[in-house]
Motif scaffolding. Structure first.
Motif, PDB file in Angstrom:
ATOM      1  N   ILE A 285     -13.201   2.744  -7.246  1.00  7.14           N
ATOM      2  CA  ILE A 285     -13.959   2.759  -8.303  1.00  7.14           C
ATOM      3  C   ILE A 285     -14.277   4.403  -8.032  1.00  7.14           C
ATOM      4  CG2 ILE A 285     -16.177   2.222  -9.396  1.00  7.14           C
ATOM      5  CD1 ILE A 285     -15.495  -0.552  -9.063  1.00  7.14           C
ATOM      6  N   LEU A 286     -15.021   4.809  -7.307  1.00  9.75           N
ATOM      7  CA  LEU A 286     -15.391   6.315  -6.969  1.00  9.75           C
ATOM      8  C   LEU A 286     -14.243   6.856  -7.671  1.00  9.75           C
ATOM      9  CD1 LEU A 286     -17.535   8.589  -5.543  1.00  9.75           C
ATOM     10  CD2 LEU A 286     -16.614   7.344  -3.897  1.00  9.75           C
ATOM     11  N   ILE A 287     -13.357   7.088  -7.067  1.00  6.01           N
ATOM     12  CA  ILE A 287     -12.134   8.207  -6.860  1.00  6.01           C
ATOM     13  C   ILE A 287     -11.722   7.805  -8.109  1.00  6.01           C
ATOM     14  CG2 ILE A 287      -9.565   8.432  -5.917  1.00  6.01           C
ATOM     15  CD1 ILE A 287     -10.662   7.876  -3.791  1.00  6.01           C
ATOM     16  N   MET A 288     -11.550   6.618  -8.620  1.00  6.99           N
ATOM     17  CA  MET A 288     -10.809   7.224 -10.300  1.00  6.99           C
ATOM     18  C   MET A 288     -12.045   7.368 -10.574  1.00  6.99           C
ATOM     19  SD  MET A 288     -10.674   3.447 -12.953  1.00  6.99           S
ATOM     20  CE  MET A 288     -11.922   3.284 -12.691  1.00  6.99           C
ATOM     21  N   ILE A 289     -13.655   6.598 -11.359  1.00  5.50           N
ATOM     22  CA  ILE A 289     -14.116   8.006 -12.084  1.00  5.50           C
ATOM     23  C   ILE A 289     -14.383   9.353 -11.570  1.00  5.50           C
ATOM     24  CG2 ILE A 289     -16.684   8.618 -12.682  1.00  5.50           C
ATOM     25  CD1 ILE A 289     -16.594   4.907 -12.109  1.00  5.50           C
ATOM     26  N   ALA A 290     -14.026   9.392 -10.528  1.00  2.00           N
ATOM     27  CA  ALA A 290     -14.740  10.984 -10.351  1.00  2.00           C
ATOM     28  C   ALA A 290     -13.596  12.111 -10.559  1.00  2.00           C
ATOM     29  CB  ALA A 290     -14.445  11.481  -8.721  1.00  2.00           C
ATOM     30  N   LEU A 291     -12.184  11.574 -10.917  1.00  2.71           N
ATOM     31  CA  LEU A 291     -11.169  12.391 -11.091  1.00  2.71           C
ATOM     32  C   LEU A 291     -10.840  12.302 -12.480  1.00  2.71           C
ATOM     33  CD1 LEU A 291      -8.309  10.884  -8.522  1.00  2.71           C
ATOM     34  CD2 LEU A 291      -8.968  13.293  -9.098  1.00  2.71           C
ATOM     35  N   LEU A 292     -11.670  11.226 -13.481  1.00  3.84           N
ATOM     36  CA  LEU A 292     -11.545  10.972 -15.008  1.00  3.84           C
ATOM     37  C   LEU A 292     -12.265  12.043 -15.685  1.00  3.84           C
ATOM     38  CD1 LEU A 292     -10.620   7.111 -15.691  1.00  3.84           C
ATOM     39  CD2 LEU A 292      -9.815   9.147 -15.597  1.00  3.84           C
ATOM     40  N   ALA A 293     -13.848  11.996 -14.587  1.00  6.07           N
ATOM     41  CA  ALA A 293     -14.611  13.164 -15.069  1.00  6.07           C
ATOM     42  C   ALA A 293     -14.611  14.832 -14.841  1.00  6.07           C
ATOM     43  CB  ALA A 293     -16.459  11.743 -14.625  1.00  6.07           C
TER      44      ALA A 293
END
Length: 468
Positions: A285-293
């Motif tokens: 979740i951390l990686i997914m959101i960081a890359l998207l944001a």
């Protein structure tokens, strides 16, 4: 009686008493634990170099045992940080704001939501996730900031943390110290956690409502200022994700954790396996959101979030490591760190003491339950809650050996007492997260919690006597 007590056993007992004494005096126990490790090793080996080395080696042993717990807490804090920065947490919690229409609904909605979120995120990050959104709503419907702080505190740092059913950091520490499996401690803790929780939060609510009716608690009129304080922060971050993206992610994230819980149930995952699943999901979740944001800065920001998480994890568990290092020597840690220096008939220092105690003291389940609750509460006085639960587990093992039953129940009772007192409901410096978010005095919050927690712990201790 078949058990030979040596000088090593008496040194261990002496240092347990010293550690408890220092905790009562609100003094740091790290030095005492290190001194205990040194003296135990020197008495066993008569080697100065081995004694000095054993301090370092015992720390390595303790960190090795604690590392999965430290790691998962650090990762979850890192993930909660990115949820806060991007404003996803606002969207996740916003549906519940529609339920809050009266002070009573505010207390119970905030409390129950805090409990559920704390099971997955741990209470301190959960306070940050929730406080910014729900505090202004609660103030608007007439629940004082102190009432909001009590709800978040008692449900999160009390019920959720004392059981810790999902992340399983607390039961892992106590189970290891007591020589039990994590599942045994969790099973024994379920009824006690909910008895403690229901009694405490109900008493707290009744006292809060009484004082509100008497006009003792003024309703704060600064809700607009409070709302603005948090809104300004989130508006600065609003460009990171679109509203549609936030809504989509706010749906996906709880769904992923729900899948985790279902997986744990169907595959019977517990302890380290359950922790690994939650931790791996959090990293994803951390990686997914960081890359998207953060787009092209996503890789760097992922690392920054992880660094913040690890800083928090080691800050929280720093004081626990020397204490755990000492208490692990009461069991398998002695042979692994110091060597084969106990008598051949020995079953480990704590087991030996338990067997000896069974022959000397007419212990019964009532005395055992009261003592474990007392030990847990005393060890919580340092404000950690976690630093003393290894001691609670060790003493539970000792008492259960003497009584002949009830190891899991006594361990769970000691864990509950330690965390309710030290994990953030009674010790003022442990109350700071909730107090800071709600803008109330942590000492006043501790005073408000004292009577409900005391009543809850008394009822829970009596209940534990019937479960042993």
């Amino acid at each position: 009686m078949g058990i030979e007590l040596t000088v090593l056993h008496w040194i261990y007992i002496t240092f347990i008493l010293l550690i408890i004494s220092f905790m009562i005096m609100r003094k740091d126990t790290s030095f005492i634990c290190i001194a205990g490790i040194f003296l135990l090793t020197f008495t066993a080996t008569h080697s100065l170099s081995a004694s000095i080395s054993s301090i370092f080696n015992s720390f390595i042993f303790a960190i090795t045992e604690l590392l999965p717990t430290i790691l998962v807490i650090s990762i979850i804090v890192a993930m909660s940080k990115v949820l806060t920065v991007t404003g996803i947490n606002d969207v996740m919690i916003s549906p519940f704001t529609k339920l809050i229409r009266t002070p009573a609904l505010a207390y119970w909605t905030i409390g129950l939501l805090m409990m559920v979120i704390s099971w997955f995120f741990w209470p301190s990050p959960a306070v940050a996730l929730m406080g910014a959104v729900l505090l202004p709503v609660a103030l608007r419907v007439g629940l004082p900031a102190l009432g909001v702080a009590m709800a978040m505190n008692l449900f999160g740092h009390g019920i959720a943390l004392s059981g810790d059913f999902i992340i399983q950091a607390a039961p892992k520490l106590t189970a290891d110290a007591a020589g039990l499996s994590v599942s045994e401690v969790i099973s024994a803790s379920v009824p006690l956690v909910f008895i403690m929780g229901i009694v405490t939060v109900t008493v707290a609510f009744l006292l809060l409502r009484r004082d509100m009716k008497k006009g003792k608690l003024a309703i704060e009129m600064n809700e607009q200022l409070t709302a603005n304080k948090f809104t300004d922060f989130h508006e600065k971050q609003s460009y990171l994700l679109s509203k549609a993206s936030k809504k989509w992610l706010a749906f996906i994230i709880p769904l992923l954790f729900a899948v985790d819980v279902a997986t744990m149930y169907y595959l019977n995952l517990q302890g380290g396996d359950a922790t690994a699943l939650v931790g791996g999901t959090s990293i994803f979740i951390l990686i997914m959101i960081a890359l998207l944001a953060h787009k092209h800065k996503g890789l760097e920001e992922t690392t920054n979030y992880l660094i913040e998480g690890f800083q928090f994890g080691f800050k929280v568990f720093g004081p626990v490591i020397p204490i755990a290092a000492f208490f692990y020597l009461g069991d398998v840690g002695f042979i692994k760190v110091i060597g084969e220096y106990l008598p051949k008939t020995s079953q480990g220092i704590v087991n030996d003491l338990g067997i000896a105690l069974a022959h000397l003291v007419p212990l019964n389940k009532e005395i055992g339950a009261v003592t474990l609750a007392g030990v847990g509460a005393i060890t919580g006085l340092d404000g950690s809650g976690f630093s003393g639960i290894s001691l609670a587990g060790s003493i539970a093992k000792l008492f259960a050996t003497a009584i002949g039953a009830g190891a899991a129940t006594l361990t769970a009772l000691g864990q509950i007492a330690a965390i309710w007192v030290g994990g953030g409901t009674l010790v003022p410096w442990a109350l700071i997260p909730a107090a800071a978010i709600c803008g109330v005095d942590p000492f006043e919050l501790a005073r408000r919690n004292l009577l409900p927690v005391t009543i809850g712990l008394t009822v829970t201790t009596i209940a534990a006597m019937f479960f042993i």
